[in-house]
Design an enzyme around this catalytic site. Structure first.
Site, PDB file in Angstrom:
ATOM      1  N   ASN A  23       0.848  -1.301  -0.071  1.00 56.01           N
ATOM      2  CA  ASN A  23      -0.054   0.070  -0.053  1.00 56.01           C
ATOM      3  C   ASN A  23       0.959   1.390   0.019  1.00 56.01           C
ATOM      4  O   ASN A  23       0.441   2.248  -0.827  1.00 56.01           O
ATOM      5  CB  ASN A  23      -0.886  -0.120   1.190  1.00 56.01           C
ATOM      6  N   GLU A  39      -8.276  -0.139   5.509  1.00 61.84           N
ATOM      7  CA  GLU A  39      -7.850   0.833   4.599  1.00 61.84           C
ATOM      8  C   GLU A  39      -6.665   0.391   3.965  1.00 61.84           C
ATOM      9  O   GLU A  39      -5.638  -0.428   4.374  1.00 61.84           O
ATOM     10  CB  GLU A  39      -7.408   2.106   5.668  1.00 61.84           C
ATOM     11  N   CYS A  40      -6.517   1.069   2.917  1.00 62.85           N
ATOM     12  CA  CYS A  40      -5.363   0.890   1.836  1.00 62.85           C
ATOM     13  C   CYS A  40      -4.086   1.606   2.313  1.00 62.85           C
ATOM     14  O   CYS A  40      -3.279   1.817   1.629  1.00 62.85           O
ATOM     15  CB  CYS A  40      -5.809   1.271   0.434  1.00 62.85           C
ATOM     16  N   GLY A  41      -4.351   2.744   3.275  1.00 61.20           N
ATOM     17  CA  GLY A  41      -3.294   3.551   3.572  1.00 61.20           C
ATOM     18  C   GLY A  41      -3.597   4.895   3.313  1.00 61.20           C
ATOM     19  O   GLY A  41      -3.058   5.873   3.817  1.00 61.20           O
ATOM     20  N   LEU A  42      -4.513   5.170   2.292  1.00 64.10           N
ATOM     21  CA  LEU A  42      -4.701   6.616   1.682  1.00 64.10           C
ATOM     22  C   LEU A  42      -5.261   7.293   2.777  1.00 64.10           C
ATOM     23  O   LEU A  42      -5.095   8.479   2.993  1.00 64.10           O
ATOM     24  CB  LEU A  42      -5.593   6.590   0.583  1.00 64.10           C
TER      25      LEU A  42
END
EC number: 1.8.4.8
Length: 244
Positions: free
Chosen positions: A132, A238-241
């Site tokens: 990610n 969450e994907c990190g964004l």
């Protein structure tokens, strides 16, 4: 609600920033989604950007924000592993809504990453987080910088997951204002908006997908599963964004 000083707020510790925005957030909770976008455009600094994964409900925030602020840059971080249906959905919405699409990708191609690191998404939480960081976080940071963004709109909703349940309408993330106009919408409101404006869900919605990301970390919903369990093998939501 008074104008906010981004530079001054960025100098504060995170807890103090939250407290400094509390009064504004209390007022924003009283506005509808369109009102929140209009308020942000009147009171927060430009440049303005909107991020989208072109997921299940993406048409809502893309239509809503673009109707109020036409030609707003729409940031897509493309991992190279999206579903074919997603790429076609991107083309369809870009044409239908006349989106000012800005696509950002990792500096290393997907094939090069696999050669260097293997299949990171099969390497537990640490591997997923590295994946990610490379494919989502760094490209987004680069996009915000290159587009001179100071205010970032996104389509997150509290109903989507536990990690989003307490998110405010307005926050500061990655050094910029982040505005979540539809944060308090439920699934019925999403459906009604799509119907009202002749918009569609992502094509995979009809095949049983509640959330859509990369092909290798997205699972079709099965009875007994939460929406969170359909992504990243249930290890992460969450994907990190939208973290940090």
């Amino acid at each position: 609600m008074s104008k906010l000083d981004l530079n001054a707020l960025n100098e504060l510790p995170k807890v103090d920033r939250i407290l400094a925005l509390a009064e504004t957030n209390a007022e924003l909770e009283k506005l509808d989604a369109e009102g929140r976008v209009a308020w942000a455009l009147d009171n927060l600094p430009g440049e303005y950007v909107l991020s989208s994964s072109f997921g299940i409900q993406a048409a809502v925030s893309l239509h809503l924000v673009n109707q109020i602020h036409p030609d707003i840059p729409v940031i897509l971080t493309d991992t190279g592993y999206l579903f074919p249906e997603t790429y076609r959905f991107i083309d369809e919405l870009t044409d239908k809504l006349k989106l000012n699409l800005k696509v950002y990708r990792a500096t290393e191609s997907a094939a090069w990453q696999e050669a260097r690191y293997g299949k990171l998404w099969e390497q537990g939480v640490e591997g997923i987080e590295k994946y990610n960081d490379i494919n989502k976080v760094e490209p987004m940071n680069r996009a915000l910088k290159e587009l001179n963004a100071q205010t970032w709109f996104a389509g997150l909703r509290r109903e989507q997951s536990g990690s989003r349940a307490n998110l405010p309408v307005l926050a500061i993330q990655r050094g910029v204002f982040k505005v979540l106009p539809i944060i308090d919408w439920d699934n019925r409101t999403i459906y009604q908006y799509l119907q009202k404006h002749g918009l569609k869900y992502h094509p995979l919605w009809d095949e049983g997908y509640l959330s859509v990301g990369d092909t290798h970390t997205t699972r079709k919903w099965e009875p007994g599963m939460s929406e969170e369990e359909t992504r990243f093998f249930g290890l992460k939501r969450e994907c990190g964004l939208h973290e940090g």
